[in-house]
Design an enzyme around this catalytic site. Structure first.
Site, PDB file in Angstrom:
ATOM      1  N   CYS A   1       0.805  -1.208   0.074  1.00 38.27           N
ATOM      2  CA  CYS A   1       0.102  -0.014   0.029  1.00 38.27           C
ATOM      3  C   CYS A   1       0.807   1.165  -0.116  1.00 38.27           C
ATOM      4  CB  CYS A   1      -0.972   0.220   1.223  1.00 38.27           C
ATOM      5  SG  CYS A   1      -2.075  -1.224   1.156  1.00 38.27           S
TER       6      CYS A   1
HETATM    7  N1  COA Z   1     -20.608  -9.737   7.209  1.00 43.56           N
HETATM    8  C1  COA Z   1     -20.926  -9.732   8.268  1.00 43.56           C
HETATM    9  N2  COA Z   1     -20.579  -9.939   9.709  1.00 43.56           N
HETATM   10  C2  COA Z   1     -19.051 -10.214   9.547  1.00 43.56           C
HETATM   11  C3  COA Z   1     -18.246  -9.956   8.060  1.00 43.56           C
HETATM   12  C4  COA Z   1     -19.005  -9.863   7.152  1.00 43.56           C
HETATM   13  N3  COA Z   1     -18.676  -9.799   5.871  1.00 43.56           N
HETATM   14  N4  COA Z   1     -16.897 -10.423   8.448  1.00 43.56           N
HETATM   15  C5  COA Z   1     -16.947 -10.091   9.728  1.00 43.56           C
HETATM   16  N5  COA Z   1     -18.060 -10.216  10.208  1.00 43.56           N
HETATM   17  C6  COA Z   1     -18.203 -10.102  11.885  1.00 43.56           C
HETATM   18  C7  COA Z   1     -17.433 -11.335  12.433  1.00 43.56           C
HETATM   19  O1  COA Z   1     -17.630 -12.650  12.522  1.00 43.56           O
HETATM   20  C8  COA Z   1     -17.397 -10.756  13.833  1.00 43.56           C
HETATM   21  O2  COA Z   1     -18.553 -11.057  14.918  1.00 43.56           O
HETATM   22  P1  COA Z   1     -18.326 -11.878  16.058  1.00 43.56           P
HETATM   23  O3  COA Z   1     -18.074 -10.330  16.959  1.00 43.56           O
HETATM   24  O4  COA Z   1     -19.802 -12.316  16.314  1.00 43.56           O
HETATM   25  O5  COA Z   1     -17.302 -12.568  16.395  1.00 43.56           O
HETATM   26  C9  COA Z   1     -17.629  -9.011  13.855  1.00 43.56           C
HETATM   27  O6  COA Z   1     -18.327  -9.194  12.618  1.00 43.56           O
HETATM   28  C10 COA Z   1     -16.489  -8.485  13.826  1.00 43.56           C
HETATM   29  O7  COA Z   1     -15.476  -8.988  13.051  1.00 43.56           O
HETATM   30  P2  COA Z   1     -13.938  -8.314  12.793  1.00 43.56           P
HETATM   31  O8  COA Z   1     -13.193  -9.160  11.740  1.00 43.56           O
HETATM   32  O9  COA Z   1     -13.332  -7.988  14.060  1.00 43.56           O
HETATM   33  O10 COA Z   1     -14.348  -6.959  12.297  1.00 43.56           O
HETATM   34  P3  COA Z   1     -13.846  -5.522  12.400  1.00 43.56           P
HETATM   35  O11 COA Z   1     -14.563  -4.626  13.085  1.00 43.56           O
HETATM   36  O12 COA Z   1     -12.302  -5.507  12.837  1.00 43.56           O
HETATM   37  O13 COA Z   1     -13.758  -4.991  10.826  1.00 43.56           O
HETATM   38  C11 COA Z   1     -12.108  -4.709   8.929  1.00 43.56           C
HETATM   39  C12 COA Z   1     -12.716  -5.552   9.775  1.00 43.56           C
HETATM   40  C13 COA Z   1     -11.140  -5.679   8.242  1.00 43.56           C
HETATM   41  C14 COA Z   1     -13.006  -3.917   8.257  1.00 43.56           C
HETATM   42  C15 COA Z   1     -11.338  -3.777   9.932  1.00 43.56           C
HETATM   43  O14 COA Z   1     -10.465  -4.692  10.828  1.00 43.56           O
HETATM   44  C16 COA Z   1     -10.333  -3.179   9.240  1.00 43.56           C
HETATM   45  O15 COA Z   1     -10.442  -2.365   8.374  1.00 43.56           O
HETATM   46  N6  COA Z   1      -8.910  -2.977   9.471  1.00 43.56           N
HETATM   47  C17 COA Z   1      -7.809  -2.493   9.007  1.00 43.56           C
HETATM   48  C18 COA Z   1      -7.266  -3.304   7.800  1.00 43.56           C
HETATM   49  C19 COA Z   1      -6.335  -2.646   7.024  1.00 43.56           C
HETATM   50  O16 COA Z   1      -6.279  -1.477   7.143  1.00 43.56           O
HETATM   51  N7  COA Z   1      -5.562  -3.177   6.429  1.00 43.56           N
HETATM   52  C20 COA Z   1      -4.676  -2.952   5.378  1.00 43.56           C
HETATM   53  C21 COA Z   1      -4.781  -3.672   4.132  1.00 43.56           C
HETATM   54  S1  COA Z   1      -3.894  -3.177   2.920  1.00 43.56           S
END
Ligand code: COA
Length: 385
Positions: A167
């Site tokens: 990135c």
């Molecule tokens: N639809 C519905 N629910 C979902 C889901 C989806 N597609 N994906 C995950 N969930 C659920 C999970 O099962 C979890 O449920 P639980 O609380 O019952 O266990 C809950 O949503 C939270 O999941 P989590 O993975 O912890 O979500 P989050 O709030 O951390 O959001 C991201 C996920 C990826 C959006 C976030 O962590 C993020 O953006 N992080 C930074 C990533 C980044 O910048 N990466 C760089 C890439 S280059």
């Protein structure tokens, strides 16, 4: 190293971002279409594995939700090079047919479109450019470099090479190119970020299927003296940092065939520990930018715009608040990820491209990338005209 320092010593060697370019693919996928596709795949998988699921030997796959995707990430849609097969529950990967070696490669093709846009905006021709850097997360092949293919297509007499800092590829390339211009190894450099993220995204993975989109951006750097474009920006300083982390990873590579047992496994696509990334990267980026501003003797309150990497809306809100020490004013940290999703190295450059023309001469802003590695790039710029 720093423009301000060089300026102070009287050896004026000011590098400017003369222009940027953007290529946006023709197809867009809404969250609704995306979630419908994944949920069809999930239903089919669970149906086909009903016995194992009933006996408790296999966990059922869980469906995705539009509400979750938008709330967790801020993403509403993403552009893609190919839509139909990407959304087909039986395929869930972009279909981009192989081309002969005599045809331009798809990565070079979209890079070329963004580069032509940047050249036109800077009033420049191929003859004015000495080097091409293709800087992106996923290169189509090891060699010959995509940059050399683009250089050839544009008719540039000079040099080109590819580089990958995930990135942060664009900001790292800006520092590399600015240094080359200052060292008089090039008069002007084209940096291009063709990102076909749909190719490394696991469209079947509920945790990440919504994250990425495709795009290409370009940046033209040259000596300020040679710059004739409107809305150019002087580079006041650049600063880069990397810290090793396994939390964002892609194990695809040329040695995969030497370990056939791993071919096709999920780790050969993008994988991440999103929560950990969020927690670790936010303080890393904000502290780093504040340190950079301090070195340049610029108060964060003097920043008029933050063109941040576009991965997650909440991450950007938090980083914005930490850098400025207050809530950013509306429009101060423009968001493009709602429409484009995460486009890896191109994200901050799309934001810059779309939201750079309305600032006043003398206004100072920050282009900032962060991502896998981990990596952070901070580029402080001042509007010239
Ligand atoms: N639809 C519905 N629910 C979902 C889901 C989806 N597609 N994906 C995950 N969930 C659920 C999970 O099962 C979890 O449920 P639980 O609380 O019952 O266990 C809950 O949503 C939270 O999941 P989590 O993975 O912890 O979500 P989050 O709030 O951390 O959001 C991201 C996920 C990826 C959006 C976030 O962590 C993020 O953006 N992080 C930074 C990533 C980044 O910048 N990466 C760089 C890439 S280059």
């Amino acid at each position: 190293m720093k423009e301000a320092a060089i300026h102070g010593r009287g050896h004026i060697s000011v590098v400017a971002i003369s222009s940027t370019g953007l290529f946006t693919p023709a197809y867009s996928i809404s969250n609704k279409e995306l979630v419908t596709s994944l949920n069809r795949y999930v239903a089919k998988f669970n149906d086909e594995h009903a016995d194992e699921i009933a006996s408790g030997t296999l966990d059922p796959l869980l469906p995705s939700s539009e509400e979750f995707v938008e709330k967790a990430s801020g993403i509403k849609s993403r552009y893609v090079i190919e839509k139909e097969r990407t959304l087909d529950p039986d395929v869930m990967a972009p279909h981009i047919p192989e081309r002969s070696n005599e045809q331009i490669s798809i990565l070079a093709e979209i890079a070329l479109k963004a580069a032509q846009d940047a050249l036109q905006a800077a009033n420049k021709q191929a003859v004015d450019i000495d080097g091409v850097l293709v800087a992106c997360s996923n290169l189509q092949r090891p060699y010959p470099a995509i940059a050399i293919e683009v250089q050839d297509a544009l008719g540039i007499d000079g040099f080109g090479f590819d580089m990958n800092v995930a990135c942060s590829s664009a900001t790292f390339a800006i520092q590399a190119a600015a240094d080359m211009i200052r060292a008089k190894n090039a008069r002007a450099m084209l940096i291009i970020n063709p990102e076909i993220c749909s190719g490394h995204l696991n469209w079947r993975d509920r945790d990440s299927h919504f994250i990425f989109g495709d795009v290409a951006t370009a940046i033209l750097l040259e000596h300020e003296d040679a710059c004739t474009s409107k809305n150019a920006y002087q580079i006041l300083g650049t600063k880069l940092k990397t810290v090793f982390s396994n939390n964002i990873r892609n194990n695809f590579g040329f040695l995969n065939r030497a370990a056939p047992e791993g071919i096709g496994k999920d780790d050969k696509l993008f994988i991440q520990q999103g929560r950990k990334v969020f927690k670790e990267v936010v303080p890393m980026v904000s502290d780093f930018v504040l340190q950079h501003l301090d070195e340049l003797k610029i108060e964060s309150g003097n920043l008029k715009r933050l063109w941040l990497h576009q991965a997650n809306i909440h991450m950007n809100e938090l980083i914005g608040r930490k850098i400025l020490g207050k809530e950013p004013e509306p429009g101060m940290a423009p968001v493009i990820l709602d429409e484009y999703a995460n486009t890896s190295s191109a994200g901050s450059i799309i934001a810059f491209h779309k939201y750079k023309d309305d600032l006043e001469p003398g206004d100072i802003g920050l282009i900032c990338s962060f991502g896998a590695g981990y990596s952070v790039g901070s580029i402080i710029v001042k509007k010239l005209n």
